[in-house]
Structures are given as structure tokens and as C-alpha cells.
Motif scaffolding. Structure first.
Motif, mmCIF file in Angstrom:
data_model
loop_
_atom_site.group_PDB
_atom_site.id
_atom_site.type_symbol
_atom_site.label_atom_id
_atom_site.label_comp_id
_atom_site.label_asym_id
_atom_site.label_seq_id
_atom_site.Cartn_x
_atom_site.Cartn_y
_atom_site.Cartn_z
ATOM 1 N N ASN A 32 0.781 -1.165 -0.081
ATOM 2 C CA ASN A 32 -0.114 -0.065 0.024
ATOM 3 C C ASN A 32 0.848 1.212 0.167
ATOM 4 O O ASN A 32 1.734 1.356 0.901
ATOM 5 C CB ASN A 32 -0.944 -0.038 1.332
ATOM 6 N N ALA A 66 0.782 5.484 0.173
ATOM 7 C CA ALA A 66 0.071 6.501 0.605
ATOM 8 C C ALA A 66 1.061 7.750 0.833
ATOM 9 O O ALA A 66 1.927 7.885 1.362
ATOM 10 C CB ALA A 66 -0.651 6.177 2.005
ATOM 11 N N HIS A 77 -3.531 7.372 -2.581
ATOM 12 C CA HIS A 77 -3.294 6.045 -2.076
ATOM 13 C C HIS A 77 -3.528 4.820 -3.190
ATOM 14 O O HIS A 77 -4.475 5.169 -3.832
ATOM 15 C CB HIS A 77 -3.767 5.572 -0.800
#
Length: 875
Positions: A244, A246, A288
Motif C-alpha cells: 500500500n 500513501a 493512495h
């Protein structure tokens, strides 16, 4: 980069023709799975329609014919759901549905799934009004990387490509009033965007036979990546292996994730660029995205379009501010600064099981300030060549610190930097330069090894940190209006001055500090240019700056040392201020340095000098105490200790130095002896003053810069100098003083101030000092051990007798009268800086027996200091 025919780009209206370096697609297939596909499509929660859709469509189209950008995508509902029935759980691990509306009515549903080691994209077209007898419907599609619309190479063996334009045409399977097909892609091809349009010879109301979405743009869906999550910032890993990303940018109109493979040679040419959709990949001010797999890539960065208001970083690939492991791609153009990238890997594990942090009380600290590279890079260090000037090199020299009696080190900034360590470009990792291999993971491990070794030897590790400004293009380009002061404060260098109390910058700083404490077991921080931490978001000074208060009360930072240093490395000056502290913040005491230097050069008032000796009550009597005063007489900026007594030309007026009678090197014995006495005086005063003493690297062996105060002119530590006569006696003297501070901790290492009745001030004849007489250069004081409000050890108060200090900065001798002692007690001289080596200090002490009219007197030479301790009488 491979190149495809221009006709391909023109046909699909994407503009660019340069392809990414991904491995070519190996297959795509169409299957007749009407019933099964229909069931899968039903996982969508609801259809996007009504007012929500109309509001979404109001967003203006931007460069839809030239850029593969979010404007190519239409409103669609998307959710991440897990199928929970039968074998679907094993076959399909993650479902991402999309819903489009076409320009002629009808809906297009797209379901992107991970299927074993492949990705399946299921497309269903419903409610499409076809006219005429020809009810055929084709999918014209392509794979591309979004930012520059670069096509990915396609394997067309399993499709029916248009011979002229080399686009893929795949027929739909009709089932009642719906059309369905499924495409499959190898997992190693992801991530990418699938762009497509519909083609039917019998469609009503369309321009020609091509059907696009209701914004007249191509349909577009991501494959192999999902919207992701806004927290935590930076790169994080899920248990399923997905990554992930972000990043904060309030003012960016577009954010592009740039991925690099291990063959990258140009930072401006990523292997893959993914343009993040502001409607899907943005939550508030956080952009994100989550990649389910990126095995072919090793590094990443960002392009933030539309956020820059200063500098020249519009098209630059920028480092993730929260990257924990970084690397770089060397520039081909010489002289250009290094451009860092985040590494796509987890932080290395480290065995801290045997680490015990010393957690020393502040008043017990004896600090050694050093530069990682300069401490061991000289060949005289005799550390292995491969570790010289690194964290591992410091580990090799821990015995030197113990010989000096140090129990804490203060490291010059170790963050990645440009133009020197006081211009950081990142806050979450150590600079690779301080590791033998030059690699980030190895640097992280070697720093942790060093910290663990120091802790095992009872030595704490403190870091100098710079959070008030950055190197050029460090964070510039991500969101200058948020990160930096932009036309808000005239007295700031707005190009790289961080807006520290702006919420996102405050969060970065706090997260960075927590990271160093949690991951590296750092024991404390010294904040350079701390005055700028007090500025508000518009450049004004605040009485309660949020960042300073947050650091003071942060639970994770509560046991660390937090020290404010108002020295500005950009302007080479220190400013005095009432620093808000909440009884947590200590300070680097620049007043101490100035007043001690003035006294020893024969200037300044006795009262100022006395205040510094006793812990600077004018600064720290507001609820803190002398242990919050970090004292120094030299630092890594300015003159070294030897140069402080050897140079005093007009250009060094701000240094408050004195050359002792002749500028620069000399062979005159009288001047050399005077300089030697002054060096001893500085060290003696530093270690007998209340507060925390800081010794600067190289002062123990006479390190010189030839009279230059510049940080850049500091030389590597010459270990051969320790074996010279000067080095031997200075090392022994410092070791004696640090040992003496520990032995007399009841008086010299105190949390609180001694009350007035426990300190007696004297002139040379026991009269009251001439506080206001600017011509008076003599001061003496007695610290009364028997009345001190301190915790006594098992030793009796008679064993721990009074201490008498005398300081003579005059050009003539003084006959000093010592206070009378009780019967059975006598004064023992421990230090006289005017005596030759080795007699100028003694561990045992020598009784002073000379009597003058019933009182005990001692003859002090000019420019000297003495120390006496009361103890049992013995000859």
C-alpha cells in the motif's frame, strides 16, 4: 523502451507511443461463462445512478484525447469484497467491480479479479440498444501505463488484432440481452490500466460504430492494483503480500506513482507510471493505491503535478517522505545532486533481545559530540579500511569514549542530505554513506549494531536533527503550499524553510522521531535551529507552538532526552529566546559558552560567569533545573579548543577568542604555556559547572582548523595526536574530571539548584566579590557538602567534604585565602592548571599547609584555576 506503431496510439487516442519495459503479455482468452459471470457480477452493492452520478459527471474533461488520466474514467462504484461461497473463495481472492454508463445508454460492468497466478477481467454489457440485423459487439482494447499513455507490448497471437492498427479486437458472447467476455493476464504483467471501447455495426445513436462512455472517453479500469488505504503514510505491507502506497498532497491535481526495475539508469524514465485517479485513489488530502504484486520492480517515487509554486521540480520524480528504506539512481550529469528513491522492500529484522537502554538521568550525562565520518576515516584510526568513517567504525572506538569517561554521544545529523548534513532531504533513514557497502539496508543494520554496542557499554546515543529546513527539492514539488513557508515570512529563506507547525509537517516530524526511537532505540534528540520550531503557519512566533508541546507530551518520546539548540546552521548564528519547555525540554546553553569565553579572556562581569557556573538560573529556574542546561565551550561550528586560544583576528570577533599574545602558531614558550593553561581552564570550568558538559570531538588531542570557524574546514580525527604530550595529559585530565564529577555527584550532578546558603562566594581574601567591578578578574566559591540538599551515599558527610574553586583570569598572581575547616579536616589541592604536567591535577590530592595569620592561603598564578577538596587531615 520499446516503440509501437504510431497508428496504434492514434487509434485509441492516447497520444504517446513509447512502451514500458514490462514483459509482454502472454495471453488473453474469451470464455463463454454467461451464468457464472452473471453471478459474479451480482456482488456489486448497488448501481451508480441518480444524483450521485450526475454530480460526478460535472467534473470537466481534461486532455482526454492526449492523456491517460482520471478524466478517461467515468463514475463507478467500486468495492473490495471477498467471495464467500463454494470454490469461489479459493479461485477468486479479491473482487473489484466497476460500473460505467455508455454514451448511447446501457451499462458496462467490469469485474477485475485475481485468479490463482493470473488476473481475470470480466466485462458485461447490458441494456444496450442495438439496431439492425447485425447484433455483433466487439471489444477494442489495449494495456497501458497511465501517466504518459505509454502502451505495453501485447501478445496478439491469441486475439484477433486489427491488421492496420494492431489493436486487439475480442468478440463478446451474447446471452439474452447481455454481452459478456473474459480476458486473462499473467500476474507478472501487472499493474496496468486496461483501456477499451465497444464496437458494433448496428448501434443506434453512436458516432460510427464505436461506443464510449457517457463522457465520450474510453472506458478504463486498473488491473493488478486497487484503491488502497490512506493510512499509514508511506509504503506498508499487508499479510497477503500486497503493498500500500500513501502520500499527502493537498494541492496536487495529479499524482503519479513511478516504479523502477533493477536496470534503471535514468530517474526520469521509470519502468512503469501509474496515474492515480483523484476520485478513487484519494481520501481527503491523501493519495493512495495498493499493488497486489510488483515483483519486477525494486524502487518507487512520485510525480505530483500541479502542486508546485516554487522551484523547478514540476516534472521531477520525488522521494516518498515516509520511505523507510531508500536508494538512488546516479545522475549521468556530473555535479547534479543525488536523487533518492524509496525501495520496495520491508525493513530488515534485527535482534534487540539483549539490548538494555541505559536510561540515564539527565544530570548524570557526560556528552561527546562527534561526526560519524570524521571520527574514524583517518588512516591513523587503524580500523579496517572498509569500515573507516562508518557506524561500524564508531563501534570499533567505543573504548576511547569510555577512557574519557563519556556516557553519551551526540552525533552530527545522520539523515540523507545534500550540501552537507545540516541540509537533510529525508527523515526516516540513515544516510547510506555511513555504511561500508553504501546500501540502505546495511546502513540500517550497522547503525542498530552500533547503538546496541554503545548501550552494552553504558553509553546513550543522541542525534542532532534538523526539521526546520531541507535541501532543495527534498519535499519541494509534493505540496509546497503545505510543507514550506511560501511568501509568508520575510526573514525566512522561504525556498526550503519547513512550516513545522502545519499539521502534516508536524505529523511527519513526530512520526520520524517515533520511528527512530522504536526502530533504532535512539535515546534522545537535539533539535537544531530550534527557534524556528516556534513559528506558526504564517511565520509568526507562537507562545505555545503545537509541535514543541506535542513532542513534550508524546508517550513514546517521554523517556527520551529532547534538547533545543537555537543555533541556525544556515545563518551560522545562535539566537537567544525564552524557549517553551513544559519542564521537558533541555537547551544547548549558548550563554554559557559566551560568558565563559568572555571571563577567560578577561572581559565580562563576574556575575555572569558565576551564573553559568551554578547552572544558569536565569534560564532554567522556571521549573526545570541545572540538568536541563547542556554546556559547551566549543562546538562543531566555530573555532576548536586549540584555535580558541591561538587566533583572535578581526574576522573572529564573534568567536570571543583570545590568541594569548600572538596570532596563530608560535614557538614562544611563554605564549605556549599560557595557551596550555587556558585550554585546561576551559576544560576545568566545563566539568565543574552545574549542568551537562559537552566535549567536542578532537578537543582532547588539539585538533585545529588553522583558525577557520567553518564546519566544512573540520578535519578528520587524527588518532596519532593522542600519543603526543598534549594528547596524553589532556586525555588524562578529562578522564580525571569526569571521574571527579561522578564521585562528587552530590554537588556537581544535581537536578535542582543549590540554595544560596549552601554556596559562598569570595574575593581573593575571603571578602565579598566585586560583582560590578569590570576590572576584577578573580572569583572563588565554596560548595558546602554538609548542608547540601542531596542524596548522600553510604559515605559520611565528613568524607565528602566541601569544595573550594578559584578562578583567576587576571594577568597577575593572586594570594587566595581558603575558608577555615573543622578540626581534623584539611584542604587538599586537586587541580592547579598553572602547574606543569603531571602535577597540575592529582587523584589523591595534596594537603595545603601554608598559613597566613591563622588562615590557610594559596598562591595562584595568572590565568589559572584551582580546586580544593576538604577531607580528613593526613600528611
Amino acid at each position: 523502451m520499446t516503440t509501437l506503431p504510431p497508428s496504434l496510439a492514434i487509434h485509441l487516442n492516447f497520444g504517446a507511443t513509447e512502451s514500458s519495459k514490462l514483459i509482454p503479455a502472454t495471453s488473453h482468452i474469451c470464455k463463454s461463462r454467461m451464468k457464472q459471470s452473471h453471478e459474479r457480477m451480482n456482488v456489486e452493492r448497488k448501481e451508480v445512478c441518480g444524483e450521485g452520478l450526475r454530480n460526478f459527471m460535472k467534473t470537466p474533461l481534461q486532455n482526454s484525447t492526449l492523456r491517460a488520466f482520471a478524466s478517461l474514467r467515468v463514475s463507478r462504484e467500486q468495492t473490495d469484497q471477498m467471495l464467500t461461497t463454494g470454490s469461489e473463495v479459493d479461485e477468486f481472492k479479491r473482487v473489484i467491480p466497476y460500473l460505467f454508463r455508455t454514451e448511447v445508454g446501457g451499462n458496462v460492468k467490469v469485474l477485475a479479479r485475481k485468479k490463482d497466478v493470473k488476473y481475470a477481467v470480466n466485462i458485461e454489457v447490458s441494456s444496450l440498444q442495438l439496431s439492425g440485423r447485425d447484433n455483433r459487439l466487439l471489444l477494442i482494447w489495449g494495456m497501458y501505463r497511465s501517466d504518459s499513455s505509454f502502451y505495453m507490448p501485447l501478445d496478439i497471437q491469441h486475439s484477433a488484432p486489427d491488421a492496420k492498427n494492431r489493436t486487439n479486437e475480442t468478440p463478446f458472447i451474447q446471452s439474452f440481452d447481455k454481452f459478456e467476455l473474459e480476458l486473462e493476464f499473467e500476474a507478472k504483467q501487472t499493474p496496468f490500466y486496461l483501456s477499451f471501447l465497444l464496437k458494433s455495426p448496428g448501434v443506434a445513436g453512436s458516432s460510427g460504430s464505436e461506443i464510449r462512455n457517457d463522457r465520450k472517453a474510453n472506458f478504463c479500469v486498473p488491473v493488478g492494483f486497487s484503491p488502497g488505504y490512506p493510512a499509514p503514510l508511506g509504503l506498508s505491507f499487508s499479510t497477503d503480500g500486497s503493498m500500500n502506497f500513501a502520500i499527502f498532497s493537498r494541492n496536487a491535481k495529479r499524482v503519479v506513482l513511478c516504479l523502477y526495475d533493477d536496470s534503471a539508469t535514468d530517474i526520469n524514465k521509470p519502468a512503469l507510471e501509474l496515474d492515480l485517479d483523484p476520485y478513487v485513489n484519494r481520501s481527503g488530502d491523501i493519495w493512495h493505491v495498493s499493488l497486489e504484486g510488483a515483483s519486477t520492480y525494486v524502487s518507487y517515487g512520485y510525480r505530483c503535478k500541479g502542486a508546485v509554486v516554487q522551484g523547478n521540480s514540476v516534472e521531477c520524480v520525488l522521494l516518498d517522505p515516509y520511505a523507510k528504506i531508500i536508494g538512488y539512481i546516479p545522475h549521468r550529469v556530473s555535479g547534479q545532486p543525488i536523487k533518492y528513491l524509496g525501495r520496495l522492500c520491508r525493513e530488515p529484522s534485527f535482534d534487540w533481545s539483549d539490548d538494555v537502554q541505559p536510561n540515564l538521568q539527565m544530570e548524570k550525562l557526560v556528552v561527546y559530540r562527534l561526526n560519524v565520518i570524521r571520527f574514524t576515516e583517518h588512516k591513523s584510526s587503524q580500523v579496517p579500511t572498509e569500515v573507516a568513517g562508518t557506524f561500524s567504525g564508531l563501534t570499533e572506538k567505543v573504548h576511547h569514549l569510555k577512557d574519557l569517561g563519556m556516557n553519551a554521544v551526540l552525533l552530527d545529523p545522520i539523515f540523507p542530505f545534500q550540501k552537507g548534513p545540516y541540509f537533510p532531504c529525508h527523515f526516516f533513514s540513515p544516510v547510506n554513506l555511513y555504511d561500508p557497502s553504501g546500501r540502505s539496508i546495511s546502513a540500517i543494520n550497522s547503525l542498530k549494531d552500533m547503538v546496541k554496542t554503545f548501550h552494552a557499554n553504558g553509553i546513550e546515543v543522541l542525534l542532532e536533527v534538523v526539521f526546520t529546513h531541507t535541501a532543495e527539492e527534498a519535499l519541494q514539488g509534493i505540496d509546497d503550499l503545505s510543507y514550506y513557508y511560501v511568501n509568508k515570512a520575510e526573514d525566512l529563506e522561504t525556498g526550503n524553510a519547513l512550516n513545522c507547525n502545519y499539521p502534516i509537517v508536524q505529523q511527519i516530524i513526530l512520526d520520524s522521531l517515533r520511528h527512530w526511537v522504536a526502530e533504532f532505540h535512539i535515546d534522545g534528540f537535539c533539535f537544531m535551529n530550534a527557534l524556528s520550531l516556534l513559528r506558526g503557519v504564517n511565520g509568526e512566533y507562537l507562545s505555545r507552538p503545537p509541535l514543541v508541546e506535542a513532542i513534550a507530551f508524546d508517550p513514546m518520546l517521554s523517556r527520551t532526552k529532547i534538547i533545543a539548540d537555537c543555533w541556525d546552521p544556515c545563518r551560522m548564528e545562535s539566537k537567544e529566546t525564552d524557549f517553551p519547555h513544559w519542564m521537558r525540554w533541555a537547551e544547548i546553553n549558548s550563554k554559557y559558552c559566551s560568558d565563559v569565553r568572555n571571563f577567560l579572556k578577561g572581559e565580562g562581569l563576574l556575575g555572569n560567569f558565576a551564573t553559568r557556573l551554578c547552572g544558569s538560573g536565569d534560564i532554567f529556574s522556571d521549573g526545570r533545573g541545572p540538568s536541563f542546561s547542556f554546556n559547551f565551550v566549543t562546538r562543531n561550528f566555530g573555532l576548536t579548543l586549540v584555535d580558541l586560544v591561538s587566533f583572535s583576528n578581526r574576522g573572529l570577533a564573534s568567536q570571543l577568542s583570545w590568541n594569548c599574545g600572538e596570532e596563530g602558531p608560535t614557538t614562544k614558550t611563554a605564549i605556549l604555556e599560557r595557551r596550555l593553561k587556558q585550554i585546561r581552564n576551559f576544560l576545568f570550568i566545563l566539568y565543574v559547572s552545574f549542568g551537562v558538559p559537552i566535549l567536542n570531538m578532537g578537543d582532547e588531542c588539539g585538533q585545529s582548523t588553522g583558525g577557520s570557524p567553518s564546519y566544512g574546514d573540520r578535519k578528520p580525527f587524527d588518532w596519532n595526536a593522542l600519543s603526543t604530550g598534549f594528547g596524553i595529559q589532556t586525555m588524562q585530565f578529562i578522564s580525571f574530571l569526569t571521574s571527579f564529577r561522578t564521585r562528587r555527584s552530590d554537588l556537581l550532578q544535581r537536578k535542582g539548584f543549590l540554595k544560596k546558603e549552601y554556596i559562598d562566594w569570595h574575593g581573593s581574601d575571603q571578602s565579598r566579590p566585586r560583582w560590578e567591578d569590570t576590572t576584577c578578574k578573580f572569583l572563588a566559591m565554596t560548595l558546602r557538602a554538609d548542608k547540601a540538599e542531596s542524596q548522600m551515599s553510604s559515605e559520611s558527610s565528613l568524607t565528602r567534604g566541601d569544595l573550594f574553586f578559584a578562578f583567576n583570569a587576571a594577568k597577575h598572581s593572586e594570594s587566595v585565602v581558603l575558608p577555615a575547616q573543622p578540626k581534623g579536616m584539611a584542604w587538599h589541592r586537586l587541580v592547579d592548571t598553572a602547574l606543569p604536567f603531571p602535577g597540575f591535577f592529582t587523584t589523591e590530592g595534596e594537603p595545603v599547609l601554608e598559613q597566613i595569620e591563622g588562615l590557610l592561603a594559596y598562591e595562584m598564578k595568572s590565568h589559572s584555576c584551582t580546586l580544593f577538596e576538604a577531607g580528613s587531615y593526613s600528611v
